[in-house]
Design an enzyme around this catalytic site. Structure first.
Site, PDB file in Angstrom:
ATOM      1  N   HIS A 109       2.927 -10.737  -4.370  1.00 15.85           N
ATOM      2  CA  HIS A 109       2.721 -12.192  -4.344  1.00 15.85           C
ATOM      3  C   HIS A 109       2.794 -12.783  -2.943  1.00 15.85           C
ATOM      4  O   HIS A 109       2.668 -13.990  -2.771  1.00 15.85           O
ATOM      5  CB  HIS A 109       3.747 -12.883  -5.247  1.00 15.85           C
ATOM      6  CG  HIS A 109       3.623 -12.478  -6.677  1.00 15.85           C
ATOM      7  ND1 HIS A 109       2.706 -13.029  -7.528  1.00 15.85           N
ATOM      8  CD2 HIS A 109       4.279 -11.522  -7.388  1.00 15.85           C
ATOM      9  CE1 HIS A 109       2.815 -12.459  -8.718  1.00 15.85           C
ATOM     10  NE2 HIS A 109       3.752 -11.538  -8.660  1.00 15.85           N
ATOM     11  N   SER A 149       8.290 -12.261  -9.059  1.00 15.39           N
ATOM     12  CA  SER A 149       7.088 -12.746  -9.734  1.00 15.39           C
ATOM     13  C   SER A 149       7.356 -13.789 -10.803  1.00 15.39           C
ATOM     14  O   SER A 149       6.477 -14.582 -11.107  1.00 15.39           O
ATOM     15  CB  SER A 149       6.301 -11.580 -10.322  1.00 15.39           C
ATOM     16  OG  SER A 149       7.125 -10.764 -11.108  1.00 15.39           O
ATOM     17  N   LYS A 180      -4.262 -10.478  -6.695  1.00 16.92           N
ATOM     18  CA  LYS A 180      -3.629 -11.796  -6.647  1.00 16.92           C
ATOM     19  C   LYS A 180      -4.325 -12.630  -5.563  1.00 16.92           C
ATOM     20  O   LYS A 180      -5.473 -12.997  -5.752  1.00 16.92           O
ATOM     21  CB  LYS A 180      -2.125 -11.607  -6.503  1.00 16.92           C
ATOM     22  CG  LYS A 180      -1.626 -11.103  -7.857  1.00 16.92           C
ATOM     23  CD  LYS A 180      -0.265 -10.552  -7.942  1.00 16.92           C
ATOM     24  CE  LYS A 180      -0.031 -10.123  -9.395  1.00 16.92           C
ATOM     25  NZ  LYS A 180       0.935  -9.074  -9.551  1.00 16.92           N
TER      26      LYS A 180
HETATM   27  C1  LIG Z   1       1.134  -7.948 -10.451  1.00 16.71           C
HETATM   28  C2  LIG Z   1       2.234  -7.131  -9.876  1.00 16.71           C
HETATM   29  C3  LIG Z   1       2.161  -5.739  -9.840  1.00 16.71           C
HETATM   30  C4  LIG Z   1       1.058  -4.985 -10.533  1.00 16.71           C
HETATM   31  O1  LIG Z   1      -0.144  -5.090  -9.862  1.00 16.71           O
HETATM   32  P1  LIG Z   1      -1.513  -4.934 -10.686  1.00 16.71           P
HETATM   33  O2  LIG Z   1      -2.529  -4.723  -9.634  1.00 16.71           O
HETATM   34  O3  LIG Z   1      -1.687  -6.191 -11.440  1.00 16.71           O
HETATM   35  O4  LIG Z   1      -1.338  -3.746 -11.570  1.00 16.71           O
HETATM   36  C5  LIG Z   1       3.156  -5.052  -9.185  1.00 16.71           C
HETATM   37  N1  LIG Z   1       4.200  -5.691  -8.631  1.00 16.71           N
HETATM   38  C6  LIG Z   1       4.336  -7.029  -8.689  1.00 16.71           C
HETATM   39  C7  LIG Z   1       5.510  -7.682  -8.071  1.00 16.71           C
HETATM   40  C8  LIG Z   1       3.359  -7.779  -9.325  1.00 16.71           C
HETATM   41  O5  LIG Z   1       3.490  -9.098  -9.409  1.00 16.71           O
END
Ligand SMILES: *Cc1c(COP(=O)(O)O)cnc(C)c1O
Length: 390
Positions: free
Chosen positions: A211, A183, A242
């Site tokens: 992602h 990320s 996302k």
């Molecule tokens: C954003 C993210 C999460 C957390 O997800 P949320 O729905 O925002 O709590 C978990 N793992 C990765 C790799 C992320 O980028």
């Protein structure tokens, strides 16, 4: 007041130390829907901060789907899934997800953070060993800590170290955990090589595709479908906040894994179900994403345009081919100053500092979206080059 209250004085001192180290983080209020153009403090910002990679967070089709769902199902789930909160939109979404990522079963969570802590603590215990990439998302590490398993964090993508540790392990309960798209760096894990190690050492492999889901693979089905891996040892997790533009997350795997998670994951069992409106909206978003090749092509074109056009001298554009395009600046102060210069030009790129990223690698984390135009990307390139020279 702090002078008389010892514990508050300690927190106040720690906050001040953070501030001095340029590590204090602030909330900014966005006074518009999420898109490439935001209103902040009454002024327009061209934004390269969000994970809304397909530009779906304000898609009219999804706004309409959300309105219909709220009319039909109301605003709340009123209970946890295992009591009475599991409604038709949740059930329908779970079936659609399993089919979409080509796995036997799926289970939804209210957030990705909750999915990761819930899944890992359900599948691992004191007798387990968890092997995790050092650059994994914090929620995966927190899940490992909650599980009380032994957590071993291998150097980023260093599969030789991982293999050594797997070979040395005495336990039969091994779980390899990795982000697919990292990320803060945007690079991608070698899913095939990881799976081969999982096979050789009889481990489970958990993939966090937060992602990648919606962006990678045919019809945006994600990194696992892209890898064309069919394996009962794979646990696939992805989020809806996302590329899908909504909120929430799911895990998909063999039915035995999903049944185990449903019974044991405390962030699932002891938490109110996601409201039915978002559940229905997420399903509508999957329908959209499935047919969004044009959006994915637009995103790919912006990534290529940025990488071809950006010429840096002291800073370094990370070797990423995903929507996450970090510019490594160095120390926190310089990264903040760079972000402030862009901000003065009406461009919002977040500065990411330790502890989110390793010391000395503070960066501007550019994220691109299908909502960006070629002109937007060119404006960013010009502003970045000017900021570096300043
Ligand atoms: C954003 C993210 C999460 C957390 O997800 P949320 O729905 O925002 O709590 C978990 N793992 C990765 C790799 C992320 O980028």
């Amino acid at each position: 007041m702090n002078g008389t209250l010892g514990p508050l004085a300690l927190y106040a001192a720690a906050l001040e130390a953070r501030r001095q180290a340029q590590l204090e983080r602030r909330v900014r209020v966005v006074d518009s829907p999420q898109s490439s153009q935001l209103i902040v403090n009454g002024a327009k910002r061209l934004a390269f901060c969000s994970n809304d990679y397909l530009g779906l967070a304000d898609a009219p089709e999804l706004i309409a789907a959300a309105q219909r769902a709220v009319q039909r199902w109301g605003v709340g789930a009123a209970a946890s899934h295992l009591i009475s909160g599991h409604m038709t939109p949740h059930e329908s979404l779970e079936r659609r997800l399993a089919e979409f990522v080509r796995l036997p079963a799926a289970l939804i969570f209210s957030t990705g953070y909750m999915a990761n802590v819930g899944v890992i603590s359900a599948l691992a215990d004191r007798a387990s060993e968890i092997f995790a990439d050092r650059l994994n998302h914090a929620s995966l590490n927190d899940g490992a800590i909650l599980s009380r398993a032994r957590l071993r964090r291998y150097r980023h993508k260093d599969l030789a170290q991982l293999e050594q540790w797997l070979a040395d392990s005495r336990t039969t309960r091994k779980l390899i955990v990795t982000d697919t798209v990292f990320s803060m760096d945007g690079d991608i894990a070698d899913v095939h090589a990881l799976h081969a190690l999982a096979e050789r050492y009889d481990a489970l492999l958990m993939l966090d595709d937060a992602h990648g889901f919606g962006v990678l693979g045919p019809q945006g089905r994600g990194a696992l479908v892209q890898a064309a891996l069919e394996s009962p040892r794979v646990i696939y997790m992805a989020t809806f906040g996302k590329a899908l533009g909504v909120t929430g997350a799911f895990v998909a795997a063999d039915a035995v894994i999903i049944d185990t998670v449903r019974q044991l994951a405390r962030s699932y069992v002891y938490s109110t179900a996601m409201p039915p409106g978002p559940a229905a909206t997420i399903e509508a978003s999957i329908d959209l994403a499935e047919h969004a090749d044009a959006r994915r092509e637009k995103l790919a074109a912006s990534i290529a345009r940025l990488r071809a056009g950006l010429k840096l001298k002291r800073w370094r554009l990370a070797a990423s081919h995903t929507a996450i395009q970090p510019v490594i600046v160095g120390d926190s102060e310089s990264a903040l100053a760079a972000a402030a210069r862009l901000d003065a030009e009406g461009i919002w790129v977040p500065a990411i500092r330790p502890p989110t990223v390793p010391q000395g690698t503070a960066r501007l984390r550019i994220s691109l979206s299908a909502a960006h135009t070629p002109d937007d990307v060119d404006r960013l390139i010009d502003a970045l080059q000017r900021a570096e020279q300043a």
